[in-house]
Design an enzyme around this catalytic site. Structure first.
Site, short mmCIF file in Angstrom:
data_model
loop_
_atom_site.label_atom_id
_atom_site.label_comp_id
_atom_site.label_asym_id
_atom_site.label_seq_id
_atom_site.Cartn_x
_atom_site.Cartn_y
_atom_site.Cartn_z
N ARG A 226 -2.76 6.12 2.25
CA ARG A 226 -2.65 5.24 1.10
C ARG A 226 -4.03 5.04 0.51
O ARG A 226 -5.03 4.93 1.25
CB ARG A 226 -2.11 3.87 1.53
CG ARG A 226 -0.61 3.83 1.72
CD ARG A 226 0.13 3.91 0.38
NE ARG A 226 1.56 3.90 0.53
CZ ARG A 226 2.33 4.99 0.66
NH1 ARG A 226 1.80 6.20 0.65
NH2 ARG A 226 3.64 4.88 0.75
N GLU A 255 -1.95 4.50 -8.99
CA GLU A 255 -1.42 5.83 -9.31
C GLU A 255 -0.50 5.72 -10.51
O GLU A 255 0.27 4.76 -10.59
CB GLU A 255 -0.66 6.40 -8.11
CG GLU A 255 -1.60 6.70 -6.96
CD GLU A 255 -0.90 7.26 -5.72
OE1 GLU A 255 0.30 7.57 -5.79
OE2 GLU A 255 -1.56 7.35 -4.69
N HIS A 274 -0.94 12.95 -5.36
CA HIS A 274 0.01 12.40 -4.36
C HIS A 274 1.12 13.41 -4.10
O HIS A 274 2.31 13.09 -4.22
CB HIS A 274 0.59 11.06 -4.84
CG HIS A 274 1.16 10.23 -3.73
ND1 HIS A 274 1.10 8.86 -3.68
CD2 HIS A 274 1.84 10.58 -2.61
CE1 HIS A 274 1.70 8.40 -2.59
NE2 HIS A 274 2.16 9.44 -1.92
C1 OXD Z 1 5.64 7.97 1.27
C2 OXD Z 1 4.91 8.53 0.14
O1 OXD Z 1 5.15 7.02 1.88
O2 OXD Z 1 5.46 9.36 -0.59
O3 OXD Z 1 6.72 8.46 1.57
O4 OXD Z 1 3.75 8.18 -0.07
#
Ligand code: OXD
Length: 311
Positions: A226, A255, A274
């Site tokens: 994260r 994001e 991501h």
């Molecule tokens: C998740 C993500 O936590 O896509 O699944 O970041």
């Protein structure tokens, strides 16, 4: 038939896959911004979702189970979800994807792929471009659950010495595993630090100036966890001070990454959108099949999140 509501921005993709996975459930779905059938929702005991739209919980008084469509749950943990509702996550095949991502970016550096491409573009035979030896180099993986271990196994296959870091270390037959608070002591010798820890009050901002000061100019930081695990201003300062060689970032505090962010064009930063671990039905459904079956049969849901620790 028990009812499972799918409130998801990609609900059209999830509906057929979930119905096929457990035909004994009445499954209906809506986009989070779309008006749902409130009478039907009021009777639904299961919810498959990513975010909870405002007021949704009040419209689902019988709700007993929330299945998150991905691995991270930090966005749900801050919500006032009654303790009686079981919340489950799904990490699917993320470990494989994130291992490929990590290995891909590490090998791009070690094999000097950028320099080779530049030499090719100039029709130059760059015989001095020797790949970097990775055998025996130290790899640190912070967050050593299913995903972290898979990344660790992949790095070990490349010859690196892998150490895992977790909140509470236990004896481990496969890898040396340490407490997260000891990470700094290892950074000075490390070649790569991979972050895949859940975002909790304990991990938020854990990569800060104090930790990075213990790093080294040859260290690559890979963040597939994260964005909020890392204090971005401290990261930029550490790159400029040579406490860190490069940062490969797939996740960001905000994001999409804002257009004005200095990360976009920093020469020592790689920004990716991501995409390290895609949440698709094919990846996620095998993980949640047992709970879908249990839900259909009225049995207890397994592996509910521990609200106390936040994952
Ligand atoms: C998740 C993500 O936590 O896509 O699944 O970041």
């Amino acid at each position: 038939m028990r009812k499972l509501a799918v409130i998801h921005y990609r609900f059209k993709e999830w509906l057929p896959a979930l119905r096929e996975a457990e035909p004994r459930l009445d499954i209906r779905g809506w986009h989070p911004r779309e008006a749902a059938d409130d009478a039907w929702l009021a009777d639904a005991e299961g919810l498959f979702t990513w975010t909870l739209t405002p007021g949704l919980l009040e419209r689902m008084p019988r709700l007993a189970w929330i299945q998150n469509s991905g691995a991270g749950l930090d966005h749900l943990m801050g919500q006032p979800i009654p303790a009686a509702i079981a919340i489950t996550r799904a990490d699917g095949q993320f470990g494989f994807w994130m291992a490929r991502y990590t290995v891909g970016h590490l090998l791009t550096e070690a094999q000097q792929i950028g320099a080779c491409s530049a030499a090719q573009a100039e029709r130059r035979w760059a015989s001095r471009l020797v790949p970097e030896e990775l055998t025996g180099r130290l790899a640190l993986v912070h967050g050593f659950g299913r995903i972290g271990r898979q990344i660790g196994r992949a790095l070990r296959e490349l010859g690196l010495e892998v150490h895992g870091f977790v909140r509470t270390p236990r004896a481990d037959p496969d890898f040396p595993v340490h407490a997260g608070r000891d990470l700094g002591a290892w950074l000075g010798r490390a070649r790569i630090l991979v972050l895949c820890a859940p975002l909790t009050e304990a991990t938020r901002g854990m990569v800060d100036a104090g930790l990075l000061a213990q790093g080294n100019p040859g260290l690559t930081l890979v963040n597939v966890g994260r964005g909020e695990l890392v204090r971005v201003p401290d990261l930029l300062a550490a790159l400029d001070l040579g406490q860190l060689g490069r940062a490969v970032l797939d996740v960001f505090p905000q994001e999409p990454l804002e257009a004005a962010s200095p990360l976009w064009d920093h020469p020592k930063v790689v920004v990716t959108p991501h995409h390290a671990g895609p949440s698709t039905p094919r990846m996620i459904i095998p993980d949640i099949l047992e709970n879908l079956r249990r839900f259909a049969e009225g049995q207890t849901i397994l592996n509910a999140v521990d609200r106390g620790v936040g994952y």
